[in-house]
Design an enzyme around this catalytic site. Structure first.
Site, PDB file in Angstrom:
ATOM      1  N   LYS A 192       0.963  -1.105  -0.349  1.00 29.94           N
ATOM      2  CA  LYS A 192       0.293  -0.295  -0.146  1.00 29.94           C
ATOM      3  C   LYS A 192       1.004   1.135   0.018  1.00 29.94           C
ATOM      4  CE  LYS A 192      -3.776  -2.669  -0.455  1.00 29.94           C
ATOM      5  NZ  LYS A 192      -4.584  -3.018   0.791  1.00 29.94           N
TER       6      LYS A 192
HETATM    7  C1  LIG Z   1      -5.130  -4.079   0.613  1.00 28.55           C
HETATM    8  C2  LIG Z   1      -6.994  -4.157   0.705  1.00 28.55           C
HETATM    9  C3  LIG Z   1      -7.817  -4.363   2.036  1.00 28.55           C
HETATM   10  C4  LIG Z   1      -7.458  -5.329   3.157  1.00 28.55           C
HETATM   11  O1  LIG Z   1      -6.593  -4.662   3.720  1.00 28.55           O
HETATM   12  P1  LIG Z   1      -5.339  -5.104   4.700  1.00 28.55           P
HETATM   13  O2  LIG Z   1      -5.012  -4.570   5.714  1.00 28.55           O
HETATM   14  O3  LIG Z   1      -4.336  -6.328   3.782  1.00 28.55           O
HETATM   15  O4  LIG Z   1      -6.216  -5.817   5.830  1.00 28.55           O
HETATM   16  C5  LIG Z   1      -9.003  -3.950   1.640  1.00 28.55           C
HETATM   17  N1  LIG Z   1      -9.634  -3.865   0.934  1.00 28.55           N
HETATM   18  C6  LIG Z   1      -9.077  -3.279  -0.010  1.00 28.55           C
HETATM   19  C7  LIG Z   1      -9.676  -2.473  -1.541  1.00 28.55           C
HETATM   20  C8  LIG Z   1      -7.316  -3.806   0.177  1.00 28.55           C
HETATM   21  O5  LIG Z   1      -6.871  -3.324  -1.183  1.00 28.55           O
END
Ligand SMILES: *Cc1c(COP(=O)(O)O)cnc(C)c1O
Length: 393
Positions: A192
């Protein structure tokens, strides 16, 4: 054969989204490990305050994933069995899983054609007396139409929980995502825009965020110690059946130093996205992503769309041709209504999702991260143009 059109193939595979970690993060983690406190502590508090300040939110609650941020938000909002939670088909499965795990029914709806974000008109059609929450997703970092969604929720007792996993630091009508709606969930997963390895944060109204806090640590309420007049340090009360998803100070140490770099990371993502769009805008085989005038995207994902009727190859082969030119690409996302679990348990049919059905098979995500050099960006552009031209029809 016209050898002049053969593109230079870079010597090594360009990774899709490696983490951008420097000595600052490494040193902060090392400093944390040399102290006595490893779990949720002073660094987590500082990281919460830093994120709250950066997005302009009243409060922030650090957790161990973006998924957990949504889960505790639903719990704090009292969403449970018999309730319905409306969300989008163009997302990662976690967005709907949290509703299922809360005992509620995920109600999955279609998207808008330009942004592929949840369509407020489809949300309106999906409203029922049981609707208790809406989870819009700011897909690829481009904010969903929050004004329309908040309007639908207002006066109906519906809570809006934004899935902002892609959207740090996006803005919507001059407000930073994280302070637009009542509750907003960020992810700090490794890929991210800001990472703590794994991690997440819930931001929003102080009252709602503080209601979510005990849900992150078994429902233990130490504050009640004082209120109950108990002085013994070992005494605690359990006030609700909480989860276990608090953030550790080791994770927060990474987050603090990532937060220092967030604006520079974002500027670089933006500049790369602009270079891609400048290069691809006039290519008949390619369609570039939009940025609506009243938002700034966080540019988490650069999602190209292929004009398949102008190509001899499909999306899968396009990605394979990029890989042969040493460029990694991906897809965000295969819609939820195509997933076996959601098809079988919630009876989802493709004809309920005409826009997602039309758009999903032509999505290609190109590498977009702050470590890309100008040469890397040029390589991605050259390879994409080469594949588009080689297989043009
Ligand atoms: C990465 C992601 C999540 C989940 O995030 P985590 O930190 O891995 O639990 C939820 N929604 C979207 C759209 C994502 O890309």
């Amino acid at each position: 054969m016209d050898f002049g059109t053969i593109c230079r193939v870079r010597p090594t595979l360009l990774p899709f989204s490696p983490p951008s970690i420097g000595d600052e993060e490494i040193d902060e983690v090392a400093a944390t490990l040399r102290q006595e406190w490893l779990t949720t502590g002073p660094r987590t508090a500082m990281f919460e305050a830093g994120v709250a300040r950066r997005v302009g939110a009243e409060a922030a609650l650090a957790v161990n994933s973006g998924t957990a941020a949504m889960q505790v938000a639903l719990a704090a909002a009292g969403v449970g069995p018999g309730d319905e939670v409306i969300t989008t088909t163009m997302t990662f499965c976690a967005t709907a899983h949290v509703a299922h795990h809360a005992g509620a029914r995920p109600v999955i709806v279609d998207v808008e054609p330009d942004t592929l974000n949840i369509d407020p008109a489809a949300v309106r059609r999906a409203l029922s007396a049981r609707t208790r929450a809406i989870i819009p997703v700011h897909l690829h970092g481009h904010p969903a139409e929050m004004d329309a969604i908040l309007d639908l929720a207002r006066d109906r007792g519906i809570v809006v929980i934004e899935d902002a996993a892609h959207a740090l630091p996006a803005t919507y009508r001059s407000r930073t995502v994280g302070s637009v709606g009542p509750l907003c969930a960020f992810s700090f997963y490794a890929t991210k825009n800001l990472t703590t390895g794994e991690g997440g944060m819930l931001t929003g109204d102080a009252e709602l965020v503080e209601r979510a806090r005990p849900w992150t640590r078994h429902g233990i309420d130490r504050d009640r110690q004082a209120a109950a007049g108990k002085k013994d340090s070992w005494w605690y009360d359990v006030v609700l059946p909480g989860f276990k998803c608090n953030m550790s100070d080791i994770m927060a140490a990474i987050g603090l130093r990532q937060l220092d770099k967030l604006d520079a990371f974002h500027a670089r993502r933006r500049a790369i996205a602009q270079r891609y769009s400048d290069a691809f805008a006039s290519v008949p085989q390619l369609q570039v992503p939009v940025e609506r005038p009243h938002v700034t995207s966080a540019w988490h994902i650069y999602a190209l769309r292929l004009h398949l009727e102008r190509l001899h190859i499909d999306r899968g082969m396009f990605i394979e041709e990029l890989r042969q030119r040493h460029i990694s690409a991906s897809v965000h996302f295969i819609p939820l209504h195509r997933m076996r679990f959601y098809r079988e348990v919630y009876g989802l049919k493709p004809d309920a999702f005409p826009v997602a059905e039309r758009e999903t098979d032509r999505l290609v995500s190109l590498p977009l991260h702050p470590l890309l050099t100008d040469q890397d960006v040029a390589d991605v552009i050259d390879a994409s143009l080469d594949v588009a031209r080689t297989f043009a029809r």
